[in-house]
Scaffold this motif. Sequence first.
Motif, short mmCIF file in Angstrom:
data_model
loop_
_atom_site.label_atom_id
_atom_site.label_comp_id
_atom_site.label_asym_id
_atom_site.label_seq_id
_atom_site.Cartn_x
_atom_site.Cartn_y
_atom_site.Cartn_z
N ILE A 19 -3.83 -8.53 -11.74
CA ILE A 19 -2.81 -9.54 -11.55
C ILE A 19 -3.52 -10.89 -11.51
CG2 ILE A 19 -1.01 -10.47 -10.05
CD1 ILE A 19 -0.51 -7.65 -9.02
N VAL A 20 -3.11 -11.79 -12.40
CA VAL A 20 -3.74 -13.10 -12.53
C VAL A 20 -2.70 -14.16 -12.19
CG1 VAL A 20 -4.93 -14.69 -14.09
CG2 VAL A 20 -5.27 -12.21 -14.32
N SER A 21 -3.11 -15.18 -11.43
CA SER A 21 -2.20 -16.25 -11.01
C SER A 21 -2.72 -17.59 -11.51
CB SER A 21 -2.06 -16.26 -9.49
OG SER A 21 -1.56 -15.03 -9.01
N PRO A 22 -2.43 -17.97 -12.74
CA PRO A 22 -2.94 -19.25 -13.26
C PRO A 22 -2.21 -20.43 -12.63
CG PRO A 22 -1.44 -18.26 -14.83
CD PRO A 22 -1.62 -17.26 -13.73
N ASP A 23 -2.90 -21.57 -12.53
CA ASP A 23 -2.27 -22.77 -12.01
C ASP A 23 -2.29 -23.91 -13.02
OD1 ASP A 23 -4.93 -23.50 -11.99
OD2 ASP A 23 -5.06 -23.81 -9.82
N SER A 24 -2.60 -23.58 -14.29
CA SER A 24 -2.63 -24.59 -15.35
C SER A 24 -2.39 -23.90 -16.68
CB SER A 24 -3.99 -25.29 -15.39
OG SER A 24 -5.01 -24.39 -15.77
N GLU A 25 -2.06 -24.70 -17.68
CA GLU A 25 -1.90 -24.16 -19.03
C GLU A 25 -3.21 -23.57 -19.53
OE1 GLU A 25 0.69 -25.89 -22.40
OE2 GLU A 25 -1.33 -26.65 -22.82
N ALA A 26 -4.31 -24.25 -19.24
CA ALA A 26 -5.62 -23.73 -19.64
C ALA A 26 -5.90 -22.38 -18.99
CB ALA A 26 -6.72 -24.72 -19.28
N GLY A 27 -5.44 -22.22 -17.76
CA GLY A 27 -5.60 -20.94 -17.08
C GLY A 27 -4.81 -19.83 -17.73
N VAL A 28 -3.60 -20.16 -18.22
CA VAL A 28 -2.79 -19.18 -18.95
C VAL A 28 -3.51 -18.79 -20.24
CG1 VAL A 28 -0.63 -18.79 -20.18
CG2 VAL A 28 -0.61 -19.98 -17.97
N GLN A 29 -4.01 -19.79 -20.97
CA GLN A 29 -4.71 -19.51 -22.21
C GLN A 29 -5.92 -18.61 -21.97
OE1 GLN A 29 -4.92 -23.89 -23.24
NE2 GLN A 29 -4.59 -23.05 -25.31
N MET A 64 3.34 -16.30 -12.03
CA MET A 64 3.46 -17.70 -12.43
C MET A 64 3.76 -18.68 -11.29
SD MET A 64 2.71 -17.30 -15.54
CE MET A 64 3.00 -18.97 -16.14
N ALA A 65 3.82 -18.21 -10.06
CA ALA A 65 4.25 -19.07 -8.96
C ALA A 65 3.37 -20.30 -8.77
CB ALA A 65 4.31 -18.27 -7.66
N ASP A 66 2.08 -20.21 -9.09
CA ASP A 66 1.18 -21.34 -8.86
C ASP A 66 1.28 -22.41 -9.95
OD1 ASP A 66 0.24 -20.12 -6.59
OD2 ASP A 66 -1.54 -19.28 -7.54
N LEU A 67 1.96 -22.10 -11.04
CA LEU A 67 2.14 -23.08 -12.12
C LEU A 67 3.56 -23.61 -12.01
CD1 LEU A 67 0.96 -24.53 -14.55
CD2 LEU A 67 1.57 -22.57 -15.96
N SER A 68 3.76 -24.53 -11.06
CA SER A 68 5.11 -24.96 -10.72
C SER A 68 5.17 -26.47 -10.54
CB SER A 68 5.59 -24.27 -9.44
OG SER A 68 4.79 -24.68 -8.34
N ARG A 83 7.38 -26.99 -14.91
CA ARG A 83 6.47 -25.87 -15.14
C ARG A 83 7.21 -24.57 -14.84
NH1 ARG A 83 3.31 -29.75 -12.28
NH2 ARG A 83 1.79 -30.78 -13.66
N PRO A 84 6.76 -23.47 -15.40
CA PRO A 84 7.56 -22.24 -15.38
C PRO A 84 7.79 -21.63 -14.02
CG PRO A 84 5.35 -21.81 -16.22
CD PRO A 84 5.49 -23.29 -16.14
N GLY A 85 6.86 -21.84 -13.07
CA GLY A 85 7.01 -21.23 -11.76
C GLY A 85 7.91 -21.99 -10.81
N THR A 86 8.51 -23.08 -11.25
CA THR A 86 9.42 -23.87 -10.41
C THR A 86 10.68 -23.07 -10.13
OG1 THR A 86 8.61 -25.81 -11.60
CG2 THR A 86 10.53 -26.11 -10.17
N THR A 87 11.10 -22.98 -8.88
CA THR A 87 12.33 -22.26 -8.58
C THR A 87 13.55 -23.15 -8.83
OG1 THR A 87 12.43 -22.89 -6.24
CG2 THR A 87 11.16 -20.90 -6.81
#
Length: 406
Positions: A19-29, A64-68, A83-87
Motif C-alpha cells: 500500500i503506497v500513499s503518495p503526496d505528489s504527482e511525482a510520487g504517483v508516477q 490517495m488521502a495524502d494528495l489532497s 487534488r484527488p484525495g480532497t473530500t
Amino acid sequence: MSRTWTNWVGNQSCTPAEIVSPDSEAGVQSAVRAAATAGRHMRAVATGHSFSPVCATDGTLLAMADLSGITRIDEDAQTVTVRPGTTIAELGDPLWAHGLALRNQGDIDSQQIAGAVSTATHGSGIRLQNMSASVRAARLVTADGSVVLIDENTPDLLFAAQVSVGMLGVFTELTLALRPAYQLREHLQYWNLDELARGWADGFERSHHFTFHYFPTAGANDLFDFEAPDGLDLARMSRVTTCDVISLDEPEQLHSDPRVGRPYRVYPQYCAPNFHELEYMVDFAAGQDAFGEVLEVFDRYPEFATYPIEVRSTAADSAFLSPNHERRSLVISVSGEPGTAYQPFLQAVHDVLLGYQARPHWGKLHLFDRAQLEHVLPRHGDFVALRRQLDPNGMFLNDPLRPLFS
C-alpha cells in the motif's frame, strides 16, 4: 509490508502486495513505474465508500488521502481545481466563501472527489447531472508513468475519464464546473402508495431534489434511523424528501422542519455502515413501471424485504460508462443485510430491471456480465478501445473488472 484493506461496510477486502500513499504527482508516477517494473497490477483507493470490489487488488494499492487540497478557485470561470484525495465535505466552505457551490453532490460527503467522480456518484434531481459530468479537465498518470492532460479539447478522452472506475490511470488533479451559491429548503412528508403515485410526476419534475425511501415494513425505517411522526405506521409508506432552491437572504435553520441552509449542509446525511446496496438506473420515462415491478420482487422475497427502497433521479450526460449516458434516469436502490445470503433476491431485482435496460452504479453492487453491459452501454466499446490505448497490459484492471473491460 502488506496488510489487509477493507471497505467502509466490510463487504470487500483484499491483501495487496503493498500500500503506497503518495503526496505528489511525482510520487504517483514513481509508484506506477515501480509497480510496472515489478509486474504488479495497481488500483487507487479513496475512502472505500464503494460496495463493489472496484478497489480490490493483490498488487499495489494506491491510497490517495495524502494528495489532497484545493489548488485553485476561479470565480470568473466558476471552476475549482482539486487534488484527488480532497473530500467532498472539504469543498463546501471554501467554495461558499467565493460565492460558489458544487453543481450536485451525493448524500454522503466523506468521499474523496476522485472516487466520487470515477464511480458516477450523484444526488437526486431530474435536471441535475451526476458529479462526473462536472469534470472539465484532469491530469492523469497512465500505465507508463507519463502524465496525460485531459480537457474539452480531447472530448472522447474526457468522456471516457469522467466515469473511468480507475481503469485509465490515476488522477492527480481534477477541475470541476461549479454554479453560483444558493440555499435549499427541505420538506419531509410521508406518503402511502396512492399518494406516491399521484405525486410522482410533480415531485420529480418540479423539485430541485426529490427523493423517497419506501418502507416495505415499519422496521425498514431503522436502516437510516429516520425520526417518524408519532403513531404513524410506516409499513408500505414512503418518506419523501423535497428540496427547493431559495434566496440567499433567508436565515439558515438546520435544526427545524423545514430545514433551510447551504446545500452542502442540508443535502448530505449520515449513513451507518449497516447495509449492502445494489443500485441501477433505468430510463426515467419507464421508471414508475420499473419501481412497481421491484415492489413485486419484494412481495416474492419477504424475508429480504426489511430494508428500504431508495428512489432518486438524474439528468442525462455524455460519459461513456455513465449509467445516465444520453438519457435521464430513475435511480432504484435496494439493500441487503450484512451476513445474510441475499443473492437470490438481488438476482431477481437485477433480472427485472434488466428488462428496463438498466445500468449499474459502479460504486454499488451489480450483477452485470460483459454482454449485458455492451447491450445497455452504447459507448462501452469506445471506452475499452481508449483503455487499451492508455493501458495496453491492463495494469489498472482487477479480477472483477477484467472480464468486463479487458
